[in-house]
Design an enzyme around this catalytic site. Structure first.
Site, PDB file in Angstrom:
ATOM      1  N   GLU A  77     -22.302 -41.310   2.475  1.00 20.47           N
ATOM      2  CA  GLU A  77     -24.033 -40.626   2.029  1.00 20.47           C
ATOM      3  C   GLU A  77     -23.746 -39.845   3.955  1.00 20.47           C
ATOM      4  OE1 GLU A  77     -26.268 -43.598   0.814  1.00 20.47           O
ATOM      5  OE2 GLU A  77     -24.462 -43.408  -0.518  1.00 20.47           O
ATOM      6  N   ARG A 123     -23.131 -50.164  -3.828  1.00 19.27           N
ATOM      7  CA  ARG A 123     -22.620 -48.571  -2.881  1.00 19.27           C
ATOM      8  C   ARG A 123     -21.789 -48.173  -2.810  1.00 19.27           C
ATOM      9  NH1 ARG A 123     -26.692 -50.473  -0.476  1.00 19.27           N
ATOM     10  NH2 ARG A 123     -26.221 -51.960   1.785  1.00 19.27           N
ATOM     11  N   HIS A 163     -29.814 -41.873  -3.468  1.00 27.76           N
ATOM     12  CA  HIS A 163     -30.159 -43.448  -2.976  1.00 27.76           C
ATOM     13  C   HIS A 163     -31.685 -44.099  -2.869  1.00 27.76           C
ATOM     14  CE1 HIS A 163     -27.772 -46.918  -0.931  1.00 27.76           C
ATOM     15  NE2 HIS A 163     -28.845 -46.793  -1.262  1.00 27.76           N
TER      16      HIS A 163
END
Length: 308
Positions: free
Chosen positions: A247, A218, A265
């Protein structure tokens, strides 16, 4: 596939399609018994209090730090996630990102595309050889990465709150001590308040000028400004990042750096694995509403509960 199955098995309310989601939610809130959550929306205490009939939240992904699972547990709401089905994909991605970062494969690709090869050879790069890999967290994904790295003949060590039984890797109670002894840190620990900015300036300084940071966990686990400073000042050698603090907003300072490798990601981002994750979201809901219990409840909402 997910939406079609949800439509077929349940009464599906498409909150994301509404022009006024808040008003729509107010109208349907008393009837909502289950939530399918894709990980993009925060499910906090205020939202949980608006859903008096809620029984289960089925989350897409292994991480669920966007859900107040502890409060859900207090209210008797089950939270599930999608472990295991993405472990191999993310582990493969982590090893690929590590090698790409060390050997600068994305930069070499640009070197060829921009016609620079005609002007001379691509510079020599760092190597995975003779490195010590420090795993920050050794859960399912961390173990899968460590097992893959054994094939490369590198030493693996790890940091976690408690030693992992049945593994032969050296455990470090102190993250700083492990960073001092490692050449690479691979972050696999969960997000949330307990790991917020776990990788800070002190850890990066301990990692040192030949050190490499790989984060597939994360974005919140890494102090992003401290990382930017460490990369700019060559406190560490380089970083490979699949996750970021805000993000999809990646700091310009990171995108301007040619010696870091940045991914959007995509650790679990294959058709095969995303389909498996989606199926587990549906299977958790189906099992629950068939009175068979959840398949993969998170630790904050065990089933049966301690009070049962």
């Amino acid at each position: 596939m997910i939406i079609e199955q949800l439509d077929e098995k349940f009464t599906l309310h498409r909150l994301w399609e509404q022009s006024d989601p808040e008003a729509y939610l107010d109208a349907i809130a008393p009837r909502i018994r289950g939530l399918a959550n894709g990980g993009h929306h925060v499910i906090n205490a205020a939202l949980l209090d608006r859903l008096p009939a809620l029984e289960i939240i089925s989350c897409f992904g292994v991480g669920y730090d966007h859900v107040d699972a502890a409060y859900a547990g207090e209210k008797g709401v089950i939270v599930t996630n999608t472990p295991d089905v993405l472990t191999d994909e993310v582990a493969d991605a982590a090893v690929g990102l590590l090698i790409a970062t060390l050997r600068q494969f994305p930069q070499a690709d640009r070197f060829v595309r921009e016609g620079k090869w005609r002007q001379g050879a691509f510079p020599l790069t760092a190597s995975l050889r003779e490195r010590t890999i420090g795993m920050v967290g050794l859960g399912r994904i961390g173990l899968a990465i460590a097992h893959r790295l054994e094939a490369f003949g590198v030493r693996v060590i790890y940091h976690s709150r408690t030693p992992k039984h049945g593994v032969g890797y050296t455990h470090y109670p102190s993250l700083i001590d492990m960073a001092s002894d490692a050449d690479v840190l691979i972050v696999t620990t969960p997000g949330g308040a307990g790991t917020q900015h776990l990788i800070d300036a002190q850890v990066l300084e301990a990692l040192g000028p030949q050190g490499v940071l790989i984060n597939i966990a994360r974005g919140s686990v890494v102090d992003e400004p401290a990382l930017i400073d460490a990369l700019q000042n060559r406190t560490i050698l380089t970083a490979g990042l699949d996750v970021f603090e805000d993000e999809p907003n990646v700091p310009q300072a990171l995108t301007d750096m040619d010696h870091a490798v940045l991914l959007p990601h995509v650790g679990s981002g294959s058709v095969h694995t995303r389909n498996a994750m989606g199926q587990l979201v549906i299977d958790n809901l189906t099992s629950w509403f068939s009175n068979k219990g959840p398949l993969t409840p998170v630790v904050e909402t065990p089933y049966p509960s301690k009070n049962d």
